[in-house]
Write a protein that holds these residues in place. Structure first.
Motif, PDB file in Angstrom:
ATOM      1  N   GLY A   1       0.816  -1.209   0.000  1.00  0.00           N
ATOM      2  CA  GLY A   1       0.000   0.000   0.000  1.00  0.00           C
ATOM      3  C   GLY A   1       0.851   1.261   0.000  1.00  0.00           C
ATOM      4  N   ALA A   2       1.954   1.228   0.760  1.00  0.00           N
ATOM      5  CA  ALA A   2       2.833   2.399   0.797  1.00  0.00           C
ATOM      6  C   ALA A   2       3.466   2.653  -0.563  1.00  0.00           C
ATOM      7  N   VAL A   3       3.897   1.560  -1.223  1.00  0.00           N
ATOM      8  CA  VAL A   3       4.501   1.716  -2.559  1.00  0.00           C
ATOM      9  C   VAL A   3       3.479   2.245  -3.545  1.00  0.00           C
ATOM     10  N   GLY A   4       2.245   1.682  -3.513  1.00  0.00           N
ATOM     11  CA  GLY A   4       1.200   2.136  -4.433  1.00  0.00           C
ATOM     12  C   GLY A   4       0.847   3.593  -4.200  1.00  0.00           C
ATOM     13  N   THR A   5       0.754   3.992  -2.918  1.00  0.00           N
ATOM     14  CA  THR A   5       0.431   5.380  -2.621  1.00  0.00           C
ATOM     15  C   THR A   5       1.523   6.320  -3.109  1.00  0.00           C
ATOM     16  N   THR A   6       2.766   5.916  -2.908  1.00  0.00           N
ATOM     17  CA  THR A   6       3.888   6.747  -3.366  1.00  0.00           C
ATOM     18  C   THR A   6       3.877   6.903  -4.878  1.00  0.00           C
ATOM     19  N   TYR A   7       3.670   5.789  -5.576  1.00  0.00           N
ATOM     20  CA  TYR A   7       3.636   5.847  -7.053  1.00  0.00           C
ATOM     21  C   TYR A   7       2.472   6.702  -7.543  1.00  0.00           C
ATOM     22  N   TYR A   8       1.302   6.531  -6.917  1.00  0.00           N
ATOM     23  CA  TYR A   8       0.133   7.304  -7.324  1.00  0.00           C
ATOM     24  C   TYR A   8       0.369   8.796  -7.102  1.00  0.00           C
ATOM     25  N   GLY A   9       0.926   9.144  -5.940  1.00  0.00           N
ATOM     26  CA  GLY A   9       1.213  10.541  -5.667  1.00  0.00           C
ATOM     27  C   GLY A   9       2.237  11.123  -6.632  1.00  0.00           C
ATOM     28  N   TYR A  10       3.247  10.309  -6.965  1.00  0.00           N
ATOM     29  CA  TYR A  10       4.248  10.789  -7.922  1.00  0.00           C
ATOM     30  C   TYR A  10       3.626  11.019  -9.298  1.00  0.00           C
TER      31      TYR A  10
END
Length: 572
Positions: free
Chosen positions: A231-240
């Motif tokens: 979830g943290a990786v997905g959130t980071t990618y989405y925000g980027y």
């Protein structure tokens, strides 16, 4: 005291019961303490027969060794129980609830079978004592009438029950493996665990379960960690991604592109985003936004015109804009006002890298399939059916394209343009036979006129010479442009002998009226002048400088003066 109406637990009658003494039950609560079995008046409610020792699996009164005998007695009277007839609640109440004869159906006892009429009047058993059990701390919930009863929920012990075989006994949850699952001793140990919970916990199986729980907790932690990490990786990618889309630069290639080239056609009226989409689809630029940004930064970016462009693939947006502004990158055919079809055909062959004469042959063979209006080719002696129908303008024409596709686009634009002017009605107004003759007049005006002011005067000269009352030229147009058309030349020095000896229908020196068809492709100015000629009486004209200056005359004498002027300028 006798028990009556028991559910799956110890439920004696309670004095606060709203049904206590109710006439619907027809019964009264027996008084406290010993009293005769048959007092002054009988009790009207049926008391449930007492049971024997529950732990022995026998049912008192019904189906046991002390079964009630109905011979000679009222069957609704309380049964006699022999030696076990007096139930002692004080000593057995709690023991009865969870022993083998309790409500878990594990004992050998049977549920009581009620008499056919359980609610008749019945006296208490002889010698039975009726202790005052209601209102004490040991009293259970008050009973209900048979027609109001509902099954009580199963009482759960306050200790952790044995897990079912579908979860904790499964090797995955218990931490065991396939070997443990197949061990015959496991079944026996499982039974022992159920019989004695404490022994299983302290024994070998208990240790195995402790290890299994530890393994299960570890797996659960690992799963949770993986979920949180993902979830943290997905959130980071989405925000980027959001940041890049809103604030970051648009994706773009670097450099001037690769050696592979492609032709991109830009339609008329296309804006920056339209051009960017066409370039991206062809693989020239990486994104539309990058091209629009580069076009905006370039001071000449808005000067990109419609047409065909020969570009390299994977170019930076800035390089693509610069290359499109370079005329060398453009691969277009330009049809000029007044240009003849033979010149247009040659230009198409050159742009498409075809052998000379290819497009002209296609035009002669496929002109009926190129979209000409129905009134075109109304004269049987027309030399080129497409003459006058290749509208002036810029058209994409690059290697790989078909000549018929280029011609079809030109005809389409000409037909659309002519349809705006209602040529049929205008032709009738101007004493012409059909719209084709009107287009022919416009082509003559375009060929002979030099400036916009000349066009309307030239148009009047044509209409005046076509009149039946014309005695100056006797309906002969006498235009050098028509003779040059049939000769495929552009010569202003033509001898009278050469002109007068040629009888071709396009020679207006020897044939009255208009030529069979247009002699070129007129522009809008010439067409508008043909639709709106002057009315000054002009019937003669001469290009006195031989190039750009045209002068008009109304009489033959004025014409002779203009002719002398031309000869003087030409050195004749």
């Amino acid at each position: 005291m006798t028990e009556y109406g028991r559910g799956p637990g110890s439920e004696p009658w309670h004095p606060d019961d709203p049904l206590y003494g109710d006439g619907g039950w027809g019964g009264q609560q027996a008084p406290t303490g010993p009293q005769p079995a048959y007092g002054d008046r009988p009790q009207n409610h049926l008391q449930q027969p007492q049971y024997g020792e529950w732990g022995h699996g026998q049912q008192a009164g019904y189906g046991g060794q002390h079964q009630q005998q109905y011979g000679g007695q009222d069957p609704l009277q309380a049964p006699h129980y022999g030696q076990q007839g007096h139930q002692q609640y004080a000593g057995h109440l709690q023991d009865q609830q969870y022993q083998q004869g309790g409500w878990d159906n594990t004992g050998g006892g049977q549920q009581p079978v009620y008499p056919a009429d359980p609610y008749g009047s019945q006296a208490a058993a002889q010698g039975a004592e009726q202790p005052g059990y209601y209102g004490t701390s040991d009293a259970g919930p008050q009973p209900q009438a048979p027609d109001h009863r509902h099954t009580e929920p199963e009482q759960r012990p306050d200790w952790d029950p044995e897990p079912g075989p579908d979860r904790d006994d499964h090797p995955f949850f218990a931490g065991g493996d396939e070997a443990d699952a197949g061990d015959p001793g496991n079944e026996e140990r499982g039974r022992g665990d159920r019989r004695g919970r404490g022994k299983g916990r302290n024994g070998r199986n208990g240790k195995s379960r402790e290890k299994g729980k530890k393994r299960r907790n570890g797996c659960a932690c690992l799963v949770v960690a993986m979920v949180l990490g993902g979830g943290a990786v997905g959130t980071t990618y989405y925000g980027y991604t959001i940041y890049q889309n809103r604030f970051g630069p648009a994706p773009d290639y670097k450099g001037d592109g690769i050696d592979e080239t492609v032709t991109v056609e830009i339609p008329k009226g296309a804006g920056g985003y339209d051009i960017g989409r066409a370039l991206k689809a062809a693989g020239v630029v990486k994104s539309v936004d990058a091209f629009v940004a580069a076009q905006t930064r370039n001071p000449r970016g808005k000067q990109i015109q419609a047409g065909a462009y020969l570009l390299r693939k994977k170019m930076s947006a800035a390089s693509a804009v610069a290359m499109m502004l370079d005329p060398k990158s453009q691969s277009n055919v330009l049809v000029k006002p007044g240009q003849r079809n033979v010149q247009v055909y040659a230009d198409i062959d050159k742009r498409l890298e075809l052998p000379p004469g290819t497009t002209r042959k296609v035009a002669a063979e496929q002109y009926k399939n190129l979209g000409l209006p129905s009134w075109a080719n109304s004269h049987s002696q027309i030399k080129d059916p497409l003459e006058g129908f290749l509208r002036p303008g810029t058209y994409p024409a690059a290697k790989g394209m078909k000549p018929e596709a280029v011609l079809k686009e030109m005809v389409k634009r000409a037909s659309e343009n002519y349809s705006k002017y209602n040529l049929a009605a205008k032709a009738k107004e101007l004493n012409l036979k059909n719209p084709l003759e009107l287009v022919t007049v416009a082509s003559l005006v375009q060929a002979e006129g030099k400036t916009h002011d000349d066009f309307r005067k030239m148009s009047e000269v044509i209409y005046n010479r076509l009149k039946p009352t014309n005695t100056e030229t006797n309906q002969l147009l006498q235009f050098d442009s028509t003779f040059n058309y049939l000769k495929g030349e552009s010569n202003i020095h033509i001898s009278e002998r050469e002109i007068n000896s040629n009888k071709d229908p396009y020679n207006t020196y020897t044939n009255k009226g208009l030529p069979p068809g247009p002699i070129g492709n007129p522009g809008d100015d010439a067409l508008k002048a043909a639709l709106n000629p002057t009315d000054d009486g002009w019937i003669y004209f001469v290009a006195t400088d031989g190039m750009n200056k045209t002068e008009f005359a109304k009489t033959y004498e004025e014409f002779q003066k203009l002719k002398d002027k031309f000869n003087a300028n030409a050195g004749n």
